[in-house]
Design a protein around this motif. Structure first.
Motif, PDB file in Angstrom:
ATOM      1  N   LEU A  36       0.838  -1.202   0.000  1.00  0.00           N
ATOM      2  CA  LEU A  36       0.000   0.000   0.000  1.00  0.00           C
ATOM      3  C   LEU A  36       0.872   1.251   0.000  1.00  0.00           C
ATOM      4  CD1 LEU A  36      -2.928  -0.985   2.382  1.00  0.00           C
ATOM      5  CD2 LEU A  36      -2.946  -0.770  -0.092  1.00  0.00           C
ATOM      6  N   ASN A  37       1.997   1.223   0.706  1.00  0.00           N
ATOM      7  CA  ASN A  37       2.929   2.358   0.657  1.00  0.00           C
ATOM      8  C   ASN A  37       3.499   2.520  -0.742  1.00  0.00           C
ATOM      9  OD1 ASN A  37       2.746   3.262   3.274  1.00  0.00           O
ATOM     10  ND2 ASN A  37       4.436   2.004   4.012  1.00  0.00           N
ATOM     11  N   GLY A  38       3.805   1.411  -1.382  1.00  0.00           N
ATOM     12  CA  GLY A  38       4.399   1.454  -2.716  1.00  0.00           C
ATOM     13  C   GLY A  38       3.492   2.079  -3.760  1.00  0.00           C
ATOM     14  N   VAL A  39       2.183   2.016  -3.546  1.00  0.00           N
ATOM     15  CA  VAL A  39       1.245   2.612  -4.496  1.00  0.00           C
ATOM     16  C   VAL A  39       1.468   4.122  -4.588  1.00  0.00           C
ATOM     17  CG1 VAL A  39      -1.213   3.010  -4.956  1.00  0.00           C
ATOM     18  CG2 VAL A  39      -0.433   0.771  -4.208  1.00  0.00           C
ATOM     19  N   SER A  40       2.001   4.718  -3.534  1.00  0.00           N
ATOM     20  CA  SER A  40       2.294   6.158  -3.549  1.00  0.00           C
ATOM     21  C   SER A  40       3.336   6.523  -4.593  1.00  0.00           C
ATOM     22  CB  SER A  40       2.792   6.612  -2.175  1.00  0.00           C
ATOM     23  OG  SER A  40       1.800   6.415  -1.205  1.00  0.00           O
ATOM     24  N   LEU A  41       4.091   5.556  -5.067  1.00  0.00           N
ATOM     25  CA  LEU A  41       5.108   5.814  -6.083  1.00  0.00           C
ATOM     26  C   LEU A  41       4.516   5.909  -7.480  1.00  0.00           C
ATOM     27  CD1 LEU A  41       7.887   3.442  -4.733  1.00  0.00           C
ATOM     28  CD2 LEU A  41       7.824   5.930  -4.574  1.00  0.00           C
ATOM     29  N   LEU A  42       3.238   5.555  -7.641  1.00  0.00           N
ATOM     30  CA  LEU A  42       2.556   5.697  -8.928  1.00  0.00           C
ATOM     31  C   LEU A  42       2.077   7.133  -9.089  1.00  0.00           C
ATOM     32  CD1 LEU A  42       0.368   2.489  -9.135  1.00  0.00           C
ATOM     33  CD2 LEU A  42       2.286   3.076 -10.597  1.00  0.00           C
ATOM     34  N   GLY A  43       2.151   7.635 -10.301  1.00  0.00           N
ATOM     35  CA  GLY A  43       1.661   8.983 -10.571  1.00  0.00           C
ATOM     36  C   GLY A  43       1.252   9.122 -12.019  1.00  0.00           C
ATOM     37  N   TRP A  52       6.131   5.620 -12.575  1.00  0.00           N
ATOM     38  CA  TRP A  52       6.489   4.847 -11.387  1.00  0.00           C
ATOM     39  C   TRP A  52       7.743   5.477 -10.810  1.00  0.00           C
ATOM     40  CZ3 TRP A  52       4.934   1.534  -7.846  1.00  0.00           C
ATOM     41  CH2 TRP A  52       5.860   0.891  -7.052  1.00  0.00           C
ATOM     42  N   ASP A  53       7.625   6.025  -9.635  1.00  0.00           N
ATOM     43  CA  ASP A  53       8.739   6.677  -8.938  1.00  0.00           C
ATOM     44  C   ASP A  53       9.410   7.727  -9.824  1.00  0.00           C
ATOM     45  OD1 ASP A  53      10.395   7.278  -6.837  1.00  0.00           O
ATOM     46  OD2 ASP A  53      11.648   5.495  -7.038  1.00  0.00           O
ATOM     47  N   GLY A  54       8.588   8.501 -10.530  1.00  0.00           N
ATOM     48  CA  GLY A  54       9.084   9.594 -11.362  1.00  0.00           C
ATOM     49  C   GLY A  54       9.537   9.186 -12.754  1.00  0.00           C
TER      50      GLY A  54
END
Length: 97
Positions: A36-43, A52-54
């Protein structure tokens, strides 16, 4: 709800981007589920490009060889049919048929 922007520890999210679970056996060995934390890397950007992570993700759909050959054959058949129908119409109009 206040107008404050939440501060995020990006390095912590990058360290915990994968979920600590067993993966299905049919998944490739180097593939892991995202936490769930890793989803924050999507944009996404204003044009709906996915990141993904910029880093922009390359999403491509390409036809296989068989599909490309079939597309060329259908195109040739369509153009040939249009030319034949055009000639038939021309011959009918000019009274040569």
């Amino acid at each position: 709800m206040s107008g404050e922007v939440q501060q995020i520890d990006w390095e912590q999210i990058r360290r915990s981007k994968f979920a600590s679970v067993n993966v299905p056996p049919e998944w490739p060995a180097d593939v892991n589920p995202v936490s769930l934390n890793g989803v924050s890397l999507l944009g996404i950007d204003a044009n709906n490009n996915l990141y993904w992570d910029g880093k922009r993700l390359q999403l491509a759909t390409r036809l296989g060889t068989v599909e490309r050959v079939l597309a060329v054959l259908v195109s040739i058949g369509t153009v040939s049919s249009a030319v034949i129908e055009g000639l038939d119409l021309y011959l009918t109009w000019t009274g040569k048929k």
